[in-house]
Design an enzyme around this catalytic site. Sequence first.
Site, mmCIF file in Angstrom:
data_model
loop_
_atom_site.group_PDB
_atom_site.id
_atom_site.type_symbol
_atom_site.label_atom_id
_atom_site.label_comp_id
_atom_site.label_asym_id
_atom_site.label_seq_id
_atom_site.Cartn_x
_atom_site.Cartn_y
_atom_site.Cartn_z
ATOM 1 N N SER A 100 26.912 -66.838 -38.669
ATOM 2 C CA SER A 100 25.957 -67.836 -38.182
ATOM 3 C C SER A 100 24.777 -67.281 -37.408
ATOM 4 O O SER A 100 23.747 -67.946 -37.305
ATOM 5 C CB SER A 100 26.691 -68.867 -37.318
ATOM 6 O OG SER A 100 27.446 -68.216 -36.299
ATOM 7 N N LYS A 149 20.562 -72.194 -36.635
ATOM 8 C CA LYS A 149 20.030 -73.330 -35.873
ATOM 9 C C LYS A 149 18.615 -73.730 -36.288
ATOM 10 O O LYS A 149 18.191 -74.858 -36.056
ATOM 11 C CB LYS A 149 20.048 -73.003 -34.383
ATOM 12 C CG LYS A 149 21.427 -72.940 -33.752
ATOM 13 C CD LYS A 149 21.964 -74.327 -33.471
ATOM 14 C CE LYS A 149 23.204 -74.276 -32.589
ATOM 15 N NZ LYS A 149 23.694 -75.635 -32.259
#
Length: 332
Positions: free
Chosen positions: A314, A57
């Site tokens: 991720s 992110k």
Amino acid sequence: MAESRHGVTLAAIYQARRRIAGEVVRTPLVRSAALSARFDAEVLLKLETCQPTGAFKLRGATNMIAALIERHGRESLSAGVTTASTGNHGRAVAHAAARLGVPAVICLSRLVPENKVRAIEALGAEVRRVGQSQDEAFGEVERLVREQGMTLIPPFDDPLIAAGQGTIGLELMEDRPELDRVIVGLSGGGLLGGIGAAVKTIRPATRITGVSLSAGAAMWESLRAGRPIEVAEVESLGDSLGGGIGLDNRCTFALVREVMDDHLQVSEGAIAQAMVDILEHEKLLVEGAAAVGFAALAEHGLDVHGQKVALILSGNGVSLETLDRARALAGR
């Protein structure tokens, strides 16, 4: 890519890479011997767990804040930035804002694990806990924007956010230009959409596979309905894949439909098993959302024989309590 529909082009992704240089890590792409042997393929792991905040992110958040400063000046963000997040995006916004000298308020639902809340607060941002879903937390964000003049940094539904995440796709294509398939966790669509925009433009033959939760998957249900719809959020080991996509989604719904080749759901048991196996065989601690690519390979028996396959790990925002839950569910 149809810029008129979503605004995420290869040029925008290259611009994002320029903006985030020096603030975001170019993460390793490593071969997993254990998974390659198990699936008779070359299975590669993209380690976004190596980012300073532990998750991908940071790319999108840094790109958007830097772009706003570049376009409008730092004074345009004097009231600060805000967002609603399941944790990783909030931490990314807090980190990027601190690095770029901008105040930040992060709104989280009460479902977000405490370890993620503490990580955000440690970066100097203010945290507000609101409601039982990301959508409810977003109501507080809207108030801050409306009443205090703060600037929204959305978790996924913005071309600047998706372009930032798309820099992962550039790295994949540079490191392994012959990739046959990329398997990506899918929730709001910023990660898959951005990666897909880069990969499909550079190598259209590469398949983009999305993986969603088996319950509470808003993008899954919205794609089936042909339009964004509301779906009740549920507790999951893959909590980073929770939350809605927004009924007024203006970017990622169209982008995901354009770049994704196939879409799978995975059970809680498969996520738990994948988390434990990755820890045992790869010595990597990953959150549930980061393990869904491996979970999909195992649960759905995808035929990847002889292929070069990249899994996006991720993020690593998992507490020991959650890991214990995963081990119990996996019977380990």
